[in-house]
Design a protein around this motif. Structure first.
Motif, PDB file in Angstrom:
ATOM      1  N   THR A  25      -3.040 128.684  17.689  1.00 45.91           N
ATOM      2  CA  THR A  25      -3.876 127.805  18.516  1.00 45.91           C
ATOM      3  C   THR A  25      -3.012 126.917  19.405  1.00 45.91           C
ATOM      4  O   THR A  25      -3.285 126.765  20.603  1.00 45.91           O
ATOM      5  CB  THR A  25      -4.766 126.929  17.617  1.00 45.91           C
ATOM      6  N   ALA A  26      -1.967 126.346  18.824  1.00 41.08           N
ATOM      7  CA  ALA A  26      -1.111 125.467  19.611  1.00 41.08           C
ATOM      8  C   ALA A  26      -0.397 126.249  20.716  1.00 41.08           C
ATOM      9  O   ALA A  26      -0.206 125.764  21.824  1.00 41.08           O
ATOM     10  CB  ALA A  26      -0.086 124.788  18.695  1.00 41.08           C
ATOM     11  N   TYR A  27      -0.036 127.491  20.418  1.00 37.59           N
ATOM     12  CA  TYR A  27       0.658 128.326  21.398  1.00 37.59           C
ATOM     13  C   TYR A  27      -0.265 128.659  22.570  1.00 37.59           C
ATOM     14  O   TYR A  27       0.128 128.587  23.729  1.00 37.59           O
ATOM     15  CB  TYR A  27       1.138 129.598  20.701  1.00 37.59           C
ATOM     16  N   LYS A  28      -1.522 129.003  22.235  1.00 38.42           N
ATOM     17  CA  LYS A  28      -2.471 129.388  23.290  1.00 38.42           C
ATOM     18  C   LYS A  28      -2.905 128.182  24.109  1.00 38.42           C
ATOM     19  O   LYS A  28      -3.069 128.267  25.326  1.00 38.42           O
ATOM     20  CB  LYS A  28      -3.707 130.037  22.660  1.00 38.42           C
ATOM     21  N   SER A  29      -3.166 127.064  23.424  1.00 41.45           N
ATOM     22  CA  SER A  29      -3.745 125.924  24.126  1.00 41.45           C
ATOM     23  C   SER A  29      -2.689 124.937  24.604  1.00 41.45           C
ATOM     24  O   SER A  29      -2.951 124.122  25.475  1.00 41.45           O
ATOM     25  CB  SER A  29      -4.732 125.200  23.213  1.00 41.45           C
ATOM     26  N   GLY A  30      -1.521 125.004  23.997  1.00 38.06           N
ATOM     27  CA  GLY A  30      -0.472 124.060  24.371  1.00 38.06           C
ATOM     28  C   GLY A  30      -0.635 122.703  23.708  1.00 38.06           C
ATOM     29  O   GLY A  30       0.178 121.808  23.910  1.00 38.06           O
ATOM     30  N   SER A  31      -1.682 122.547  22.909  1.00 46.99           N
ATOM     31  CA  SER A  31      -1.910 121.254  22.277  1.00 46.99           C
ATOM     32  C   SER A  31      -1.606 121.332  20.780  1.00 46.99           C
ATOM     33  O   SER A  31      -2.236 122.093  20.053  1.00 46.99           O
ATOM     34  CB  SER A  31      -3.356 120.812  22.487  1.00 46.99           C
ATOM     35  N   LEU A  81      -4.615 119.899  18.665  1.00 44.49           N
ATOM     36  CA  LEU A  81      -5.711 120.864  18.524  1.00 44.49           C
ATOM     37  C   LEU A  81      -5.347 121.924  17.480  1.00 44.49           C
ATOM     38  O   LEU A  81      -6.158 122.280  16.621  1.00 44.49           O
ATOM     39  CB  LEU A  81      -6.012 121.520  19.868  1.00 44.49           C
ATOM     40  N   GLY A  82      -4.101 122.414  17.556  1.00 45.15           N
ATOM     41  CA  GLY A  82      -3.653 123.421  16.593  1.00 45.15           C
ATOM     42  C   GLY A  82      -3.784 122.919  15.167  1.00 45.15           C
ATOM     43  O   GLY A  82      -4.276 123.625  14.291  1.00 45.15           O
ATOM     44  N   VAL A 132      -7.537 122.746  14.170  1.00 47.66           N
ATOM     45  CA  VAL A 132      -8.132 124.064  13.932  1.00 47.66           C
ATOM     46  C   VAL A 132      -7.596 124.653  12.628  1.00 47.66           C
ATOM     47  O   VAL A 132      -8.335 125.278  11.859  1.00 47.66           O
ATOM     48  CB  VAL A 132      -7.865 125.004  15.126  1.00 47.66           C
ATOM     49  N   TYR A 139       2.249 137.416  16.999  1.00 45.84           N
ATOM     50  CA  TYR A 139       2.837 136.138  17.410  1.00 45.84           C
ATOM     51  C   TYR A 139       4.115 135.822  16.648  1.00 45.84           C
ATOM     52  O   TYR A 139       4.512 134.681  16.556  1.00 45.84           O
ATOM     53  CB  TYR A 139       1.818 135.016  17.202  1.00 45.84           C
TER      54      TYR A 139
END
Lengths: 334, 313
Positions: free
Chosen positions: B53-59, B62-63, B66, B111
């Motif tokens: 999640t952090a990789y996709k969103s950059g946040s 958020l990672g 989630v 990933y």
């Protein structure tokens, strides 16, 4: 569980798996075909399946004893490792003294002793140390893993450079004999079947089997009746450890012909799942072990051909057990 | 020499943060009477979900959140199966521990071995300027601060507030709670899910901070079992449990140092050694006779109804 329940479980699990495969972007039909081909494509593949089936069945037999008593023998993984250490020790130490066939027999005995020792240690911690067998078992698993790493990188390291690939392979004369052209030992298949039948006999038709079941269903009542909890716990663990030690012997002398860090191949944990899915009965054990072995061997090709991880087999196995437990309890309530 | 001591302590505080959070989460769940045995799998699932999640969103935040939710989902499976369907908790938890681990490897296989975002260090203004203590306590990432704050907070919650009293009562005597008008099943379910949420967050801290990245193996394998052992031998008491977690962090940090001192001992051994040492230490502390006279603070009793499912029949 009836046949219809099994069908429901298997259909449910495979529909969930199919959805998961779709989400990952892999073609589900191809994946299933690949698993099937990987397991039955040729005699060589099916021999591999049998080579997984044998340790799963033997290990599950041992676990039937502990589960029938209500014990969670998670230390079975470490017991396999100690069996492997025991047989490697004999082969390393005595290769110049005895004849090869005698060495294999002694190695087998030593492996059984090693596994039993580890199981009894967990039992001792439970009786004397008041430690739940899950945690003593896990602790001993970690100790066994550390021991194997130390042996591979220390006293038994390969001449030259020590590496994760394990110890020096044994000389060919000390490999467990397999008929020419066969890739699986018929003796070991026979042994697994005999051990399974013997386990069934002991659990179903002897006084001790009844005692174990009594302890499993009601410890207090069994105690009042004059059954010693500790002594039976000790012997149940001893049996489970001996069977697991035999698996360690199988892994070192029949499969790998050396000691490697992952010598137990997770068969201990897998066998726990097998026995849980069999609901602690002996009858479904060989069939479930076969299904698990097919998944295990069939999924090896998945990363190469479809670029999906081989742990798919583990996901399917886990989902099978979860769904079966759910269905079983739903039936029991209705 | 003093600077290296400061660094050593700071390392322990940072590397134990996920273990502290995971074992406190499990403490909540077990205080309510439900054993969540799936920790080892949940942590890895959280690590994978958090990293991806952090990789996709950059946040990173958020990672982490989630990842927490993924842990909560796993815990809710245990809750539904054990609280509402009364299926043995240990069986469900053990199967989930293995399944979630494989699920994490399976879903995360695209990933592996890539560089992703990481939790950044946030030195607290003014406080981080204090000599020694500043570097030790106030130069960490957000999650380490949260782990430090969570220890006194969970103690206060359990032992000094009314909801905490109800939590303990549910674990000790569910029938009395039911008679008193509390909805036992719902309360237990809430704490199991809360515990799972914390465990999932702990997983994300591994893949985003302590052992950055995702792979097979990730490096957090086995931690879940240590967290479970900590809760039991830490006596279901938040502060003792956290103390145990820091002891494990100390053993791991010590391994890294000794690795450089004894070069001819294989490095792999130092990575494995803390696990058996920890379990053995806990077993010693748990001895009912000799040791407890010295470590009387470790003496404890499990919640009375731990693992037994409440039913009206």
């Amino acid at each position: 569980m009836k046949i219809t329940d099994w069908v429901i479980v298997i259909l449910a699990v495979f529909s969930v798996t199919t959805v998961v495969l779709f989400l990952v972007g892999a073609p589900p039909i191809d994946a299933y075909m690949l698993i099937f081909k990987g397991a039955f494509g040729s005699w060589r593949h099916f021999a591999q399946v049998l080579n997984v089936w044998i340790p799963l069945v033997i290990c599950s037999c041992g676990l039937l004893f502990t589960f029938n008593m209500g014990l969670w023998n998670i230390g079975v993984e470490g017991q396999i490792m100690l069996g492997a250490v025991g047989s490697t020790f004999v082969i390393k130490a005595c290769s110049s003294v005895f004849s090869p066939s005698l060495i294999l027999v002694v190695a087998g005995i030593c492996a059984i002793l090693g596994g039993a020792l580890w199981a009894v240690a967990a039992g001792f911690l439970k009786i004397r140390g008041n430690v739940h067998e899950i945690f003593s078992g896990l602790g001993l698993n970690f100790v066994a893993q550390a021991l194997i790493l130390w042996l591979i990188f220390g006293p038994w390291k390969r001449p030259g450079i020590a590496s994760m690939s394990g110890t020096e392979p044994f000389p060919k004369s000390l490999w467990f004999p397999v008929p020419a052209g066969w890739r699986v030992s018929p003796f070991m298949i026979g042994l697994a079947v005999v051990l399974l039948l013997a386990t069934a006999k002991v659990l179903q038709a002897t006084r001790w089997g009844l005692v174990l079941k009594a302890l499993g269903s009601n410890v207090k009542a069994a105690g009042v009746y004059g059954i010693s909890v500790n002594r039976n716990l000790f012997f149940a663990m001893l049996c489970a450890g001996a069977f697991a030690g035999l698996v360690g012997f199988f892994q070192t002398t029949v499969i790998y012909h050396r000691l490697i860090p992952a010598i137990s191949s997770n068969y201990g944990y897998l066998s726990l799942l097998v026995v849980m899915l069999a609901q602690y009965n002996w009858k479904p054990v060989p069939f479930i072990a076969l299904l698990f072995a097919i998944l295990q061997v069939g999924s090896i090709q998945l990363p190469l051909m479809l670029r999906i991880d081989s742990s798919l087999s583990g996901v399917i196995q886990g989902l099978l057990v979860l769904t079966a437990i759910g269905v079983m309890y739903a039936r029991r309530r209705s | 020499m003093e600077i290296s001591w400061v660094f050593f302590t700071a390392t322990i505080l940072a590397s134990s943060a996920p273990l502290v959070i995971a074992s406190l989460g499990e403490t909540f769940s077990e205080k309510a009477g439900v054993i969540n045995l799936s920790l080892d799998g949940t942590i890895l699932l959280g690590a994978m979900v958090g990293f991806v999640t952090a990789y996709k969103s950059g946040s990173v935040i958020l990672g982490t959140l989630v990842a927490g939710c993924s842990g909560a989902v796993v815990a809710s499976i245990i809750g539904i199966f054990s609280i509402f369907w009364r299926i043995p908790q240990v069986a469900i938890g053990f199967v989930l521990a293995l399944t979630c681990k494989d699920l994490a490897y399976f879903l995360g296989s695209n990933y592996t071995r890539i560089k992703g975002p990481q939790l950044e260090n946030l030195p607290i203004p003014f406080l981080s300027k204090i000599p020694v203590v500043g570097n030790m306590l106030f130069c960490h990432n957000l999650m380490t601060y949260i782990s430090l704050a969570l220890i006194p907070l969970s103690w206060f919650y359990c032992f000094r507030t009314r909801p905490g009293l109800i939590l303990r009562a549910v674990g000790e005597n569910p029938i009395a709670c039911y008679a008193r008008g509390y909805k036992v099943g719902k309360i237990q379910f809430f704490y199991v899910v809360l515990g799972g949420f914390l465990v999932g967050i702990a997983g994300a801290i591994y893949s985003l901070g302590v052992k950055p990245g995702w792979g097979r193996p990730q490096g957090a394998e086995g931690i879940g079992w240590i967290a479970l052992a900590l809760v039991i031998f830490g006596g279901w008491h938040p502060i003792r449990v956290a103390f145990g977690a820091y002891f494990f962090g100390f053993l791991q940090a010590l391994g890294v140092i000794l690795q450089n001192v004894w070069i001819n001992v294989p490095a792999q051994l130092f990575q494995v050694a803390p696990f058996p040492l920890m379990i053995l230490a806990l077993v010693l502390v748990n001895r009912p006779t000799f040791m407890n006279r010295f470590f009387s603070m470790f003496y404890s009793r499990p919640p009375e109804a731990l693992g037994k499912m409440f039913s009206l029949e």
